[in-house]
Design an enzyme around this catalytic site. Structure first.
Site, short mmCIF file in Angstrom:
data_model
loop_
_atom_site.label_atom_id
_atom_site.label_comp_id
_atom_site.label_asym_id
_atom_site.label_seq_id
_atom_site.Cartn_x
_atom_site.Cartn_y
_atom_site.Cartn_z
N ALA A 1 35.39 49.13 41.00
CA ALA A 1 35.68 49.23 39.59
C ALA A 1 35.61 47.66 38.91
O ALA A 1 34.90 47.57 37.93
CB ALA A 1 36.97 49.84 39.05
N THR B 1 43.39 37.16 40.74
CA THR B 1 42.87 38.60 41.04
C THR B 1 41.72 38.82 40.37
O THR B 1 41.63 38.56 38.91
CB THR B 1 43.86 39.58 40.71
OG1 THR B 1 45.18 39.31 41.28
CG2 THR B 1 43.85 41.07 41.19
N GLY C 1 36.60 37.08 42.52
CA GLY C 1 35.65 37.16 43.33
C GLY C 1 34.64 38.45 42.79
O GLY C 1 33.40 38.49 42.68
N ASP C 2 35.41 39.35 42.20
CA ASP C 2 34.80 40.62 41.73
C ASP C 2 33.92 40.18 40.52
O ASP C 2 32.83 40.72 40.14
CB ASP C 2 35.87 41.73 41.40
CG ASP C 2 36.35 42.11 42.60
OD1 ASP C 2 36.18 42.14 43.56
OD2 ASP C 2 37.72 42.74 42.40
#
Ligand code: RIB
Length: 314
Positions: free
Chosen positions: A40, A252, A255-256
């Site tokens: 997501a 958080t 990396g995405d």
């Protein structure tokens, strides 16, 4: 069109001064709940960074599963609000995937319950990719069953699509898996688990990249946190790209953001070289670490460009 096959989680993120010891209860300094999941987040990154080019069609479609409950419905709604296509997101009779995240200083620790993410089937993949063409891209991670990812990569390759694998969280993969991957983008931990090489310096990074090429991957992008990334093409080291220095408050989703930005800019838009795409991705993810949360911390194209003097941030 970019298809993201992957996880959709409800993230519960606790800000802690330190982690509790065994048997200890500790009060958190802050708590955030929101959309997460590597799949997501990467889909949201693509949608946010693609907005500029939006001609009414969605740039990105998510292939995934959430629970058939209010949480699952809310996460689908959030994906839609961010501009991610959800026609291929189903609801199943399992709890929605959940991640418990502790953020302590600039370090995070993530524990994931797969739940509905584990309910994705081959026919879900077939349905989503039935009209895919060679100008489309498939982006995967490893928070959904490995055999489904392997299947999707094989199907995508047979359609001539560009395939990108972010092997997170790292797990042992069958050798033939890599043959269907055009671009692999692991971080340092994942690189060590997958190749047995700790990419701590240039020589070891080069050796790890060679190992991925030997297994059949064309492009390798090693993401190196605050040290940027190292990229190679067919065994030839192209560059080390530095990261922008920022004050990290929560890594958080960084990396995405990188992987989503890369998936968007390199094969989809076609206006970037591979190196430029990685540079843009490095810059986009530097903004993510300066904000709290997962999907909610991902910047837009304009926000990335505002930091740099021209459109692609060179
Ligand atoms: O990469 C960050 C993500 O990992 C979090 O959003 C969490 O849900 C886990 O999937």
């Amino acid at each position: 069109m970019i298809y993201v096959l992957g996880s959709i989680n409800q993230d519960i993120s606790l800000e802690m001064e330190r982690l509790p010891k065994k048997g200890e209860t500790l009060i958190a300094d802050g708590c955030r709940m929101g959309l997460g999941g590597k799949g997501a987040n990467q889909a949201v990154a693509i949608a946010r960074l693609a907005r500029k080019y939006d001609d009414g069609r969605k740039a990105v479609h998510m292939i995934g599963k959430v629970g058939a409950d209010a949480v699952g419905t809310e996460l689908i709604n959030k994906l839609n609000e961010y501009g991610v296509g959800t026609d291929y997101v189903g609801q199943v009779n399992r709890a929605t995937g959940t991640a418990v995240i502790t953020v302590s200083g600039k370090d995070n620790r993530i524990m994931v319950y797969g739940g509905a993410n584990l309910g994705i089937t081959k026919s879900d993949v077939d349905e989503a990719l039935q009209n895919a063409t060679s100008s489309d891209t498939l982006l995967c991670q490893l928070e959904v069953p490995t055999y489904i990812v392997g299947y999707a990569l094989r199907q995508a390759r047979s359609y001539g699509m560009t395939t990108i694998l972010n092997p997170a969280p790292a797990k042992e993969l069958p050798d033939d898996f890599y043959y269907n991957v055009d671009i692999i983008a692991p971080n340092e931990t994942e690189t060590q688990i997958l190749t047995g090489i700790n990419p701590k310096d240039w020589d070891s990074q080069y050796a790890a990249m060679q190992e991925f090429h030997r297994r059949g991957v064309r492009y390798v992008v090693l993401t190196l946190g605050s040290n940027g990334c190292a990229i190679s093409d067919n065994g030839k080291l192209i560059a080390h790209l530095p990261a922008r220095k920022v004050t990290a408050v929560d890594t958080t989703g960084a990396g995405d953001t990188f992987v989503g930005a890369l998936a968007l800019t390199y094969p989809h838009v076609g206006m970037y070289s591979f190196q430029e795409a990685c540079l843009f991705a490095t810059r986009a993810s530097s903004l993510t670490v300066s904000r709290r949360g997962a999907a909610e911390s991902i910047p837009t194209f304009d926000e990335v460009c505002e930091l740099y003097s021209n459109k692609i941030g060179r």
